[in-house]
Design a protein around this motif. Structure first.
Motif, short mmCIF file in Angstrom:
data_model
loop_
_atom_site.label_atom_id
_atom_site.label_comp_id
_atom_site.label_asym_id
_atom_site.label_seq_id
_atom_site.Cartn_x
_atom_site.Cartn_y
_atom_site.Cartn_z
N VAL A 18 -9.47 31.86 -19.57
CA VAL A 18 -9.89 33.11 -20.21
C VAL A 18 -10.70 32.82 -21.47
O VAL A 18 -11.69 33.49 -21.77
CB VAL A 18 -8.65 33.97 -20.56
N SER A 19 -10.29 31.74 -22.21
CA SER A 19 -10.97 31.45 -23.47
C SER A 19 -12.45 31.14 -23.23
O SER A 19 -13.32 31.58 -23.98
CB SER A 19 -10.29 30.27 -24.17
N THR A 20 -12.75 30.40 -22.15
CA THR A 20 -14.15 30.08 -21.83
C THR A 20 -14.93 31.35 -21.53
O THR A 20 -16.03 31.56 -22.05
CB THR A 20 -14.22 29.15 -20.59
N LEU A 21 -14.32 32.21 -20.71
CA LEU A 21 -15.00 33.47 -20.35
C LEU A 21 -15.27 34.31 -21.60
O LEU A 21 -16.35 34.87 -21.77
CB LEU A 21 -14.13 34.27 -19.36
N ALA A 22 -14.28 34.36 -22.49
CA ALA A 22 -14.42 35.18 -23.70
C ALA A 22 -15.52 34.62 -24.61
O ALA A 22 -16.31 35.37 -25.18
CB ALA A 22 -13.10 35.25 -24.44
N LYS A 23 -15.57 33.28 -24.72
CA LYS A 23 -16.61 32.66 -25.57
C LYS A 23 -18.00 32.97 -25.02
O LYS A 23 -18.93 33.25 -25.78
CB LYS A 23 -16.41 31.14 -25.61
N VAL A 24 -18.14 32.91 -23.69
CA VAL A 24 -19.44 33.19 -23.08
C VAL A 24 -19.83 34.65 -23.35
O VAL A 24 -20.98 34.93 -23.73
CB VAL A 24 -19.42 32.90 -21.56
N LEU A 25 -18.87 35.56 -23.21
CA LEU A 25 -19.17 36.97 -23.48
C LEU A 25 -19.62 37.14 -24.93
O LEU A 25 -20.63 37.81 -25.21
CB LEU A 25 -17.95 37.86 -23.20
N GLY A 26 -18.91 36.48 -25.85
CA GLY A 26 -19.28 36.55 -27.27
C GLY A 26 -20.70 36.07 -27.50
O GLY A 26 -21.50 36.72 -28.18
N ALA A 27 -21.04 34.93 -26.88
CA ALA A 27 -22.38 34.36 -27.03
C ALA A 27 -23.44 35.31 -26.46
O ALA A 27 -24.50 35.52 -27.06
CB ALA A 27 -22.45 33.00 -26.34
N LEU A 28 -23.13 35.91 -25.32
CA LEU A 28 -24.08 36.82 -24.67
C LEU A 28 -24.35 38.05 -25.53
O LEU A 28 -25.49 38.49 -25.68
CB LEU A 28 -23.57 37.24 -23.29
N VAL A 29 -23.28 38.60 -26.11
CA VAL A 29 -23.45 39.79 -26.97
C VAL A 29 -24.24 39.40 -28.21
O VAL A 29 -25.17 40.12 -28.63
CB VAL A 29 -22.07 40.40 -27.33
N ALA A 30 -23.91 38.24 -28.80
CA ALA A 30 -24.63 37.79 -30.00
C ALA A 30 -26.12 37.61 -29.69
O ALA A 30 -26.98 38.02 -30.49
CB ALA A 30 -24.03 36.48 -30.50
#
Lengths: 138, 255
Positions: A18-30
């Motif tokens: 989940v942590s990897t998925l969440a980091k990717v989402l964060g990067a995409l939004v940024a």
């Protein structure tokens, strides 16, 4: 049954934490926020290049992580890149072609507009043509 | 399995529950299905590429038209839709994880949020499209379009604002120049509606797929050796997201 050393669980495919998925989402939004900000700035002719670099970075993140290509069979990535290669060929040849005939295209456009102005509507005899038109649609 | 096996009726025989007869192992079945999905995604990318190339040709020929046309697209709504789709991609990827681990209730939740985001995307798209329709910001061939070369639409009242901006832009131009400009504005909105429309159709198809997955998930069908459908559905959804990642800056963010 042998278990792959790095697999979180047995079985098919790769399970993403989940942590990897969440980091990717964060990067995409940024990156989305970044592209909106840079989109509003004047980057002296590099606007499109910057926007495309940011979009490609986002696409790479989605493809590698969300679409599992990083952990998947190499052949799936090969198919994906292969399709992009042919899009590139399609785009490059078409753009070269349209650049080559730029003069002719301009001339044709000018001529067709000029003809349209001379004979406003050849197929329908409409006395109102040319003047600011009424609303014929609705 | 040899073809001499006579027991076509015997479903008590020894193979995993979710393994179809024409595969040897679950892994072979999974890899085969996934390869097929990637081949399909390849055709999807090439399918969209025609419109992207049309966009590129028109934009390179008439950069000033694209720059001006882009002003009529609402960046806030476009950016919101981008975030909505990114979140839905995250929940779709999480749903694959849930299916792989057999977490049925979380799987249902993530699929449901994905569906909700897809609906939100289409809702925002509806707001954008209806504004454009009322303002006459349509392709040139439409009778309701400001850019219809034969009988341009004249909006009234509140809907006339965009029309006035267009009139102001072409005010100082020669007659033939302004005609050419209006014609190309019609082309800009033609490309806009084709690209976002085709993408929107993909979102709708994705919603059907996710609904189907949700129904199957509710029956508890997915688990560690049976999550291929969720995986492939998510791949399709990510592709829809990928396309939008490029559409957003190409249409809304032309400085």
């Amino acid at each position: 049954m042998t278990v792959h050393a790095h697999d979180e669980h047995h079985g098919l495919g790769h399970v993403l934490p989940v942590s990897t998925l969440a980091k990717v989402l964060g990067a995409l939004v940024a990156l989305t926020v970044l592209t909106v900000i840079t989109g509003k700035m004047d980057l002296y002719g590099f606007d499109l290049a910057v926007a495309m670099i940011i979009a490609t970075t986002k696409a790479v993140l989605v493809a590698l992580i969300f679409m599992h290509l990083k952990y998947d069979r190499g052949f799936h990535g090969f198919i994906f890149l292969g399709s992009l290669l042919f899009v590139g060929v399609f785009l490059a040849y078409t753009m070269t072609d349209t650049a080559q005939y730029q003069g002719d295209i301009r001339q044709f456009n000018q001529q067709s507009v000029a003809e349209e102005l001379l004979n406003p509507l050849d197929d329908e005899a409409d006395p109102g043509a040319g003047s600011p038109p009424g609303n014929e649609g609705h | 399995m040899s073809s001499a096996h006579p027991t076509a009726d015997a479903h008590g025989h020894d193979h995993p529950k979710h393994l179809a007869h024409h595969y040897d192992t679950l892994e072979q079945q999974f890899e085969g299905n996934k390869l097929g999905m990637w081949a399909f995604l390849l055709t999807e990318i090439l399918f969209f590429s025609g419109l992207f190339v049309a966009y590129s040709v028109l934009r390179s020929n008439y950069p000033e038209v694209f720059e001006f046309g882009s002003k009529f697209l609402n960046t806030t709504l476009g950016a919101t839709n981008t975030i909505v789709l990114l979140v839905s991609s995250f929940t779709a990827a999480s749903a694959v994880r849930n299916a792989q681990l057999g977490e049925t209730s979380k799987l249902k939740m993530n699929l449901f949020i994905t569906l909700l985001c897809a609906s939100a995307f289409m809702g925002i798209k509806y707001v954008e499209y209806s504004h454009k329709y009322h303002a006459g910001l349509l392709w040139g061939g439409n009778a309701h379009s400001l850019f219809n070369p034969e009988a341009p639409y004249v909006p009234h009242g509140d809907h006339a604002t965009d029309s006035l901006v267009v009139q102001e832009r072409i005010a100082g131009m020669e007659v033939d120049e302004s005609r050419m400009f209006m014609r190309n504005m019609g082309r800009f909105f033609g490309v806009y509606f084709c690209l976002t429309g085709l993408h929107g159709i993909h979102v709708l198809i994705g919603m059907v797929v996710i609904t189907w997955l949700l129904r199957r998930a509710s029956r508890g069908e997915f688990g560690p050796d049976n999550f291929t459908a969720v995986d492939l559905g998510a791949l399709y959804w990510h592709l829809v997201d990928l396309i939008w990642i490029f559409l957003f800056p190409l249409l809304y963010l032309i400085a």
